[in-house]
Design a protein around this motif. Structure first.
Motif, mmCIF file in Angstrom:
data_model
loop_
_atom_site.group_PDB
_atom_site.id
_atom_site.type_symbol
_atom_site.label_atom_id
_atom_site.label_comp_id
_atom_site.label_asym_id
_atom_site.label_seq_id
_atom_site.Cartn_x
_atom_site.Cartn_y
_atom_site.Cartn_z
ATOM 1 N N PHE A 60 17.996 14.796 34.617
ATOM 2 C CA PHE A 60 17.762 15.032 35.937
ATOM 3 C C PHE A 60 16.275 14.768 36.591
ATOM 4 N N ASN A 61 15.217 15.239 35.595
ATOM 5 C CA ASN A 61 13.716 14.880 36.030
ATOM 6 C C ASN A 61 13.632 13.294 36.209
ATOM 7 N N ASP A 62 14.191 12.602 35.201
ATOM 8 C CA ASP A 62 13.929 11.089 35.231
ATOM 9 C C ASP A 62 14.496 10.519 36.604
ATOM 10 N N LEU A 63 15.691 11.086 36.997
ATOM 11 C CA LEU A 63 16.408 10.590 38.117
ATOM 12 C C LEU A 63 15.793 11.184 39.574
ATOM 13 N N GLY A 64 14.790 12.245 39.240
ATOM 14 C CA GLY A 64 14.248 12.895 40.436
ATOM 15 C C GLY A 64 15.080 13.806 41.244
ATOM 16 N N VAL A 65 16.144 14.401 40.566
ATOM 17 C CA VAL A 65 17.083 15.251 41.028
ATOM 18 C C VAL A 65 16.803 16.759 40.926
ATOM 19 N N THR A 66 16.591 17.575 41.831
ATOM 20 C CA THR A 66 16.159 19.085 42.024
ATOM 21 C C THR A 66 17.261 19.749 41.540
ATOM 22 N N GLY A 67 17.331 20.523 40.399
ATOM 23 C CA GLY A 67 18.498 21.379 40.174
ATOM 24 C C GLY A 67 18.338 22.829 40.378
ATOM 25 N N LEU A 68 19.330 23.471 41.043
ATOM 26 C CA LEU A 68 19.432 25.005 41.026
ATOM 27 C C LEU A 68 20.206 25.740 40.147
ATOM 28 N N HIS A 69 19.789 26.330 39.194
ATOM 29 C CA HIS A 69 20.459 26.876 38.323
ATOM 30 C C HIS A 69 21.171 28.084 38.612
ATOM 31 N N TRP A 70 22.619 28.210 38.436
ATOM 32 C CA TRP A 70 23.051 29.296 38.842
ATOM 33 C C TRP A 70 23.977 30.034 37.838
ATOM 34 N N PRO A 71 23.884 31.424 37.561
ATOM 35 C CA PRO A 71 24.893 31.865 36.620
ATOM 36 C C PRO A 71 26.536 31.633 36.734
ATOM 37 N N GLU A 72 26.856 31.071 35.859
ATOM 38 C CA GLU A 72 28.242 30.867 35.745
ATOM 39 C C GLU A 72 29.211 31.844 35.883
ATOM 40 N N THR A 73 28.812 33.271 35.773
ATOM 41 C CA THR A 73 29.795 34.301 35.896
ATOM 42 C C THR A 73 29.677 34.820 37.281
ATOM 43 N N SER A 74 28.574 34.368 38.098
ATOM 44 C CA SER A 74 28.515 34.878 39.796
ATOM 45 C C SER A 74 29.689 34.342 40.696
ATOM 46 N N HIS A 75 30.784 34.610 40.366
ATOM 47 C CA HIS A 75 31.978 34.077 41.382
ATOM 48 C C HIS A 75 31.585 34.518 42.778
ATOM 49 N N ASP A 76 31.164 35.619 42.759
ATOM 50 C CA ASP A 76 30.852 36.201 44.368
ATOM 51 C C ASP A 76 29.952 35.414 44.893
ATOM 52 N N LEU A 77 29.048 35.046 44.238
ATOM 53 C CA LEU A 77 27.774 34.178 44.931
ATOM 54 C C LEU A 77 27.942 32.695 44.808
ATOM 55 N N ASN A 78 28.985 32.040 44.070
ATOM 56 C CA ASN A 78 29.197 30.756 43.978
ATOM 57 C C ASN A 78 30.103 30.088 44.999
ATOM 58 N N PRO A 79 29.420 29.523 45.856
ATOM 59 C CA PRO A 79 30.505 28.772 47.020
ATOM 60 C C PRO A 79 31.515 27.969 46.467
ATOM 61 N N ILE A 80 31.428 27.395 45.496
ATOM 62 C CA ILE A 80 32.487 26.483 45.193
ATOM 63 C C ILE A 80 33.928 26.956 44.874
ATOM 64 N N GLU A 81 33.552 28.570 44.385
ATOM 65 C CA GLU A 81 34.956 29.316 44.141
ATOM 66 C C GLU A 81 35.567 29.501 45.338
ATOM 67 N N ASN A 82 34.915 29.315 46.636
ATOM 68 C CA ASN A 82 35.569 29.429 47.779
ATOM 69 C C ASN A 82 36.464 28.425 48.176
#
Length: 128
Positions: A72-94
């Motif tokens: 990611f760093n080599d490509l200049g991509v900024t990442g946001l790490h999100w707990p995998e068990t936070s389904h209520d906070l994880n928009p992809i689950e919607n």
């Protein structure tokens, strides 16, 4: 009942959804980086062009491995790490809920039909 064991990789944003990638084996760092290379990078270019974006991902070991972070760093991509068990906070689950609801009456007879139905349903999702 038809049952498939696989992982699905995708990119989505307020600009739309990218293609789905079906993975039939365990995801390690090499597989993770290959999927990012073949799906995330082209999708982010299509959805965002040259604009900056933040890539949200869960804390699965392959996603936070040192080699993946370096990639990611080599490509200049900024990442946001999100707990995998936070389904209520994880928009992809919607989005997955929308896919499941749209597919409620679908009755595929084999894995290929199921994959095609998932892809068609996913492609029908609009940014709205």
């Amino acid at each position: 009942m038809l049952e498939i064991h696989c992982e699905v990789s995708t990119v989505w944003s307020s600009a739309g959804v990218g293609p789905l990638g079906f993975i039939k084996f365990k995801v390690n760092t090499a597989v993770c980086q290959e999927m990012l290379e073949h799906f995330m990078l082209p999708s982010s270019d299509k959805l965002h062009g040259d604009a900056d974006f933040i890539f949200q991902q869960d804390l699965a070991p392959a996603h936070i491995a040192k080699s993946t972070s370096t990639w990611f760093n080599d490509l200049g991509v900024t990442g946001l790490h999100w707990p995998e068990t936070s389904h209520d906070l994880n928009p992809i689950e919607n989005l997955w809920t929308i896919v499941k609801r749209k597919m409620r009456d679908t009755r595929p007879n084999n894995a290929d039909e199921l994959k095609a139905a998932i892809e068609a349903t996913w492609a029908s999702i609009t940014p709205q």
